[in-house]
Design a protein around this motif. Sequence first.
Motif, short mmCIF file in Angstrom:
data_model
loop_
_atom_site.label_atom_id
_atom_site.label_comp_id
_atom_site.label_asym_id
_atom_site.label_seq_id
_atom_site.Cartn_x
_atom_site.Cartn_y
_atom_site.Cartn_z
N PRO A 179 -14.93 27.56 8.25
CA PRO A 179 -14.62 28.98 8.04
C PRO A 179 -13.22 29.30 8.57
N PRO A 180 -12.57 30.30 7.99
CA PRO A 180 -11.26 30.68 8.53
C PRO A 180 -11.41 31.30 9.90
N ARG A 181 -10.40 31.12 10.73
CA ARG A 181 -10.39 31.71 12.07
C ARG A 181 -9.54 32.97 12.04
N LYS A 182 -10.03 34.00 12.68
CA LYS A 182 -9.29 35.24 12.75
C LYS A 182 -8.12 35.07 13.72
N SER A 183 -6.91 35.34 13.25
CA SER A 183 -5.74 35.24 14.12
C SER A 183 -5.15 36.61 14.42
N GLY A 184 -5.30 37.53 13.52
CA GLY A 184 -4.73 38.85 13.75
C GLY A 184 -5.61 39.90 13.12
N PRO A 185 -5.79 41.06 13.69
CA PRO A 185 -5.18 41.42 14.97
C PRO A 185 -5.69 40.50 16.08
N GLU A 186 -5.13 40.65 17.26
CA GLU A 186 -5.49 39.79 18.39
C GLU A 186 -7.00 39.63 18.47
N ALA A 187 -7.44 38.38 18.63
CA ALA A 187 -8.86 38.07 18.72
C ALA A 187 -9.09 37.21 19.95
N LEU A 188 -10.32 37.13 20.40
CA LEU A 188 -10.64 36.30 21.55
C LEU A 188 -10.38 34.84 21.24
N GLY A 189 -10.10 34.07 22.26
CA GLY A 189 -9.91 32.63 22.08
C GLY A 189 -8.45 32.25 22.22
N LEU A 190 -8.14 31.05 21.81
CA LEU A 190 -6.78 30.54 21.90
C LEU A 190 -5.85 31.46 21.12
N ARG A 191 -4.83 31.94 21.78
CA ARG A 191 -3.93 32.92 21.16
C ARG A 191 -2.85 32.25 20.32
N HIS A 192 -2.16 31.26 20.89
CA HIS A 192 -1.12 30.55 20.16
C HIS A 192 -0.75 29.28 20.91
N LEU A 193 0.03 28.45 20.24
CA LEU A 193 0.55 27.22 20.81
C LEU A 193 2.06 27.38 20.90
N ALA A 194 2.64 27.13 22.08
CA ALA A 194 4.07 27.32 22.28
C ALA A 194 4.76 25.98 22.51
N PHE A 195 5.90 25.82 21.86
CA PHE A 195 6.72 24.62 22.01
C PHE A 195 8.01 25.00 22.73
N GLU A 196 8.43 24.17 23.66
CA GLU A 196 9.64 24.42 24.45
C GLU A 196 10.84 23.74 23.80
N VAL A 197 11.95 24.48 23.71
CA VAL A 197 13.20 23.93 23.19
C VAL A 197 14.35 24.38 24.09
N ASP A 198 15.49 23.70 23.96
CA ASP A 198 16.68 24.08 24.73
C ASP A 198 17.43 25.23 24.07
N ASP A 199 17.44 25.26 22.72
CA ASP A 199 18.23 26.25 21.99
C ASP A 199 17.34 26.97 20.98
N VAL A 200 16.84 28.12 21.36
CA VAL A 200 15.90 28.87 20.52
C VAL A 200 16.54 29.34 19.22
N PRO A 201 17.74 29.95 19.23
CA PRO A 201 18.34 30.36 17.95
C PRO A 201 18.56 29.19 16.99
N ALA A 202 18.97 28.04 17.51
CA ALA A 202 19.17 26.87 16.64
C ALA A 202 17.84 26.40 16.07
#
Length: 128
Positions: free
Chosen positions: A64-87
């Motif tokens: 089944p599809p997972r509800k992502s928006g509006p904000e729902a309970l559970g894992l919110r997002h996955l974030a990746f770290e970079v040195d240069d965000v605009p690039a």
Amino acid sequence: MRINGVHHIAIIASDYDVSKAFYLDVLGCTLEAEYFRAARRSWMGKLALNGHYLIELFSFSDTPPRKSGPEALGLRHLAFEVDDVPAARDELIGKHVEVEELRVDPNTGKAMFFFRDPDGLPLEIYER
């Protein structure tokens, strides 16, 4: 208990090949291993970033599809770290990925922006 770190993040894709291509070709992951589990009719790919295994990408039939928006309970997002965000944002735009505007985290002053994977999973690029 002492936790050493995050071992992996599991993501279920609606189309394994499309999501695998996104994580490999767009985000630069490498495929460390891949298995087809016949009893479950399911693929599992082990993806790495910078040589460190991080993501397990799965496919299952009839998920089944997972509800992502509006904000729902559970894992919110996955974030990746970079040195240069605009690039990083420009690179994703060059790869035809829809991205949100650059923002600044009001708590840390770090640059960031959001985008989505092929199934709409919210992903974030965050300044180191």
